[in-house]
Design an enzyme around this catalytic site. Sequence first.
Site, PDB file in Angstrom:
ATOM      1  N   HIS A   1      -4.710   1.836   7.154  1.00 58.84           N
ATOM      2  CA  HIS A   1      -3.352   2.372   7.329  1.00 58.84           C
ATOM      3  C   HIS A   1      -3.111   3.506   6.322  1.00 58.84           C
ATOM      4  O   HIS A   1      -2.605   4.579   6.683  1.00 58.84           O
ATOM      5  CB  HIS A   1      -2.357   1.216   7.140  1.00 58.84           C
ATOM      6  CG  HIS A   1      -0.911   1.592   7.184  1.00 58.84           C
ATOM      7  ND1 HIS A   1      -0.056   1.142   8.165  1.00 58.84           N
ATOM      8  CD2 HIS A   1      -0.145   2.354   6.348  1.00 58.84           C
ATOM      9  CE1 HIS A   1       1.163   1.624   7.942  1.00 58.84           C
ATOM     10  NE2 HIS A   1       1.135   2.348   6.842  1.00 58.84           N
ATOM     11  N   GLU A   2      -3.507   3.268   5.061  1.00 60.70           N
ATOM     12  CA  GLU A   2      -3.262   4.288   4.019  1.00 60.70           C
ATOM     13  C   GLU A   2      -4.160   5.506   4.214  1.00 60.70           C
ATOM     14  O   GLU A   2      -3.730   6.642   3.989  1.00 60.70           O
ATOM     15  CB  GLU A   2      -3.457   3.699   2.621  1.00 60.70           C
ATOM     16  CG  GLU A   2      -2.596   2.486   2.282  1.00 60.70           C
ATOM     17  CD  GLU A   2      -1.123   2.628   2.613  1.00 60.70           C
ATOM     18  OE1 GLU A   2      -0.608   3.765   2.599  1.00 60.70           O
ATOM     19  OE2 GLU A   2      -0.492   1.596   2.917  1.00 60.70           O
TER      20      GLU A   2
ATOM     21  N   CYS B   1       5.703  -0.004   7.771  1.00 62.04           N
ATOM     22  CA  CYS B   1       5.404   1.101   6.870  1.00 62.04           C
ATOM     23  C   CYS B   1       6.659   1.438   6.082  1.00 62.04           C
ATOM     24  O   CYS B   1       7.755   1.504   6.656  1.00 62.04           O
ATOM     25  CB  CYS B   1       4.941   2.311   7.682  1.00 62.04           C
ATOM     26  SG  CYS B   1       4.565   3.757   6.686  1.00 62.04           S
ATOM     27  N   LEU B   2       6.490   1.675   4.787  1.00 60.31           N
ATOM     28  CA  LEU B   2       7.638   2.037   3.957  1.00 60.31           C
ATOM     29  C   LEU B   2       8.272   3.346   4.428  1.00 60.31           C
ATOM     30  O   LEU B   2       9.451   3.586   4.179  1.00 60.31           O
ATOM     31  CB  LEU B   2       7.211   2.151   2.493  1.00 60.31           C
ATOM     32  CG  LEU B   2       6.744   0.846   1.830  1.00 60.31           C
ATOM     33  CD1 LEU B   2       6.185   1.129   0.443  1.00 60.31           C
ATOM     34  CD2 LEU B   2       7.868  -0.171   1.759  1.00 60.31           C
TER      35      LEU B   2
ATOM     36  N   GLY C   1       0.842  -1.182   0.000  1.00 60.95           N
ATOM     37  CA  GLY C   1       0.000   0.000   0.000  1.00 60.95           C
ATOM     38  C   GLY C   1       0.880   1.236   0.000  1.00 60.95           C
ATOM     39  O   GLY C   1       2.027   1.186   0.443  1.00 60.95           O
TER      40      GLY C   1
ATOM     41  N   HIS D   1      -2.615   7.652   6.678  1.00 57.72           N
ATOM     42  CA  HIS D   1      -1.547   8.468   6.068  1.00 57.72           C
ATOM     43  C   HIS D   1      -2.140   9.751   5.481  1.00 57.72           C
ATOM     44  O   HIS D   1      -1.587  10.835   5.645  1.00 57.72           O
ATOM     45  CB  HIS D   1      -0.869   7.704   4.919  1.00 57.72           C
ATOM     46  CG  HIS D   1       0.294   6.856   5.320  1.00 57.72           C
ATOM     47  ND1 HIS D   1       1.395   7.346   5.976  1.00 57.72           N
ATOM     48  CD2 HIS D   1       0.537   5.527   5.126  1.00 57.72           C
ATOM     49  CE1 HIS D   1       2.270   6.361   6.175  1.00 57.72           C
ATOM     50  NE2 HIS D   1       1.769   5.253   5.675  1.00 57.72           N
TER      51      HIS D   1
ATOM     52  N   GLN E   1       3.196   9.951   0.953  1.00 54.64           N
ATOM     53  CA  GLN E   1       4.454   9.230   1.201  1.00 54.64           C
ATOM     54  C   GLN E   1       5.499   9.534   0.125  1.00 54.64           C
ATOM     55  O   GLN E   1       6.687   9.292   0.336  1.00 54.64           O
ATOM     56  CB  GLN E   1       4.214   7.721   1.267  1.00 54.64           C
ATOM     57  CG  GLN E   1       3.519   7.268   2.549  1.00 54.64           C
ATOM     58  CD  GLN E   1       3.411   5.767   2.615  1.00 54.64           C
ATOM     59  OE1 GLN E   1       2.474   5.181   2.076  1.00 54.64           O
ATOM     60  NE2 GLN E   1       4.370   5.119   3.251  1.00 54.64           N
TER      61      GLN E   1
HETATM   62 CO    CO Z   1       2.579   3.362   5.706  1.00 57.35          CO
END
Ligand code: CO
Length: 165
Positions: free
Chosen positions: A136-137, A94-95, A46, A140, A51
Site C-alpha cells: 500500500h505504501e 488510508c489516512l 503506515g 503511494h 502523504q
Molecule cells: Co494510504
Amino acid sequence: MALRQILKDNHPVLQSPTMAVKKINSGVLRLLDDMIETMQEAKGVGLAANQIGVSKKILVALITSADGEVKKVIELINPVCEKAEGEELGIEGCLSVPGQYGEVPRAVKIAVRALNREGREVCLEAEGLLARILQHEMDHLDGILFTDKAVRLIDPEELQSEEQT
Ligand code: CO
C-alpha cells in the site's frame, strides 16, 4: 520532531510518483522522525512521505501486536519490491482517504530492498498484514491510492474495526 499535516486524496502530490532519495542527510532523518510521529498520532500503521507533501521515496510502517502495542518501527528509503508471491484480498483504509474502505488484491509474500536511515542496504521479507501495508505504501510512492486498485468499496458500517495505512 513535529506533526505534519496529512494530505487528502485529491492532492496532486499524492497522485504523482515520488523521487528517489540521493543523499540521507539531516533533513531526511528529520522527515523520518516526523513521519513516525504523524503516523502514530493519526493511529495509522503506515505512511508514505508524499502523504505529508514530500515527494521522496520514503515510507514508514509499524508492526503491532493484536492489542495494538507497537513492536517495531520500519523505515524504508528508496524501497523496491524484488519478489512477490501469491495473491489475496484484504480490507484497506488510508489516512489520506478518510472514511473509505475497500477490498484490495495484494501479494501474500514480498521481499523489499531498501536503505535504512544509516544508508545501509536492507532486504526485508514480509507476509500477511505487513506485506499488505508495505505494498500500500509503495503504491503511494508511485502515486497510486488503494481506491485505484480496490475491487469493491465497503461501507464503513460493515466494519467493526479496521486499520488505516
Ligand atoms: Co494510504
